[in-house]
Motif scaffolding. Sequence first.
Motif, short mmCIF file in Angstrom:
data_model
loop_
_atom_site.label_atom_id
_atom_site.label_comp_id
_atom_site.label_asym_id
_atom_site.label_seq_id
_atom_site.Cartn_x
_atom_site.Cartn_y
_atom_site.Cartn_z
N GLU A 42 0.60 -1.25 -0.36
CA GLU A 42 -0.29 0.27 -0.33
C GLU A 42 0.79 1.31 0.22
O GLU A 42 0.97 1.96 -0.24
CB GLU A 42 -0.97 -0.06 1.43
CG GLU A 42 -1.67 -1.07 1.24
CD GLU A 42 -3.01 -1.13 -0.08
OE1 GLU A 42 -2.82 -0.19 -0.83
OE2 GLU A 42 -3.17 -2.14 0.01
N GLU A 45 1.62 1.71 -3.36
CA GLU A 45 0.81 2.76 -4.24
C GLU A 45 0.66 3.97 -4.14
O GLU A 45 -0.09 4.45 -4.92
CB GLU A 45 -0.58 1.09 -3.53
CG GLU A 45 -0.97 0.06 -4.48
CD GLU A 45 -2.21 -0.67 -4.09
OE1 GLU A 45 -3.24 -0.02 -3.57
OE2 GLU A 45 -2.21 -1.49 -4.07
N GLU A 74 -4.11 5.59 -0.14
CA GLU A 74 -3.90 4.84 0.20
C GLU A 74 -3.37 5.49 0.43
O GLU A 74 -2.42 3.78 1.52
CB GLU A 74 -3.01 5.38 -1.21
CG GLU A 74 -3.00 4.87 -2.79
CD GLU A 74 -3.51 4.09 -2.80
OE1 GLU A 74 -3.50 2.86 -1.66
OE2 GLU A 74 -4.09 3.37 -3.57
N ASP A 77 -4.96 2.99 3.69
CA ASP A 77 -4.48 1.16 3.31
C ASP A 77 -3.63 1.45 3.92
O ASP A 77 -3.42 0.20 4.94
CB ASP A 77 -4.68 1.24 1.56
CG ASP A 77 -5.99 1.13 0.58
OD1 ASP A 77 -6.42 0.96 1.60
OD2 ASP A 77 -5.42 1.35 -0.60
#
Length: 126
Positions: A42, A45, A74, A77
């Motif tokens: 994550e 990302e 993100e 996350d």
Amino acid sequence: MLQPPATVTLADLVAAVCRFRDERDWAEFHTPKNLAAATAIEAAELQERFLWKTDAEVDQNLADAAKRAGVADEIADVVMFAMLLADRLGIDLAEAITAKLAANEQKYPVNLARGNARKYTELGGG
Ligand SMILES: [Mg+2]
């Protein structure tokens, strides 16, 4: 869509993330290795949102509501997987963050660290 209460604590959020996991019976998949990997994935990302962009382009993107929301997703996350990892390991996040902040205050005294980005080993002063 879930709305956070007016006053939400870290413990409230950890409990909500764990409840989400438990309602789906996902704890069996949440080994420390998998949760550490998920946190790192994550984070990648999140980095991807900024990859190959100049700082000015990043600022421009963040002025776009949809792109800003994607970055917020993100970040959420990353934090949620870190919460799940801490829970899995029996680590109290509030205690861990408090302890780490205290350690960082020792490593980065304001009088030596203010306004520069040097690593603590390069600060001198002791
Ligand atoms: Mg993600």
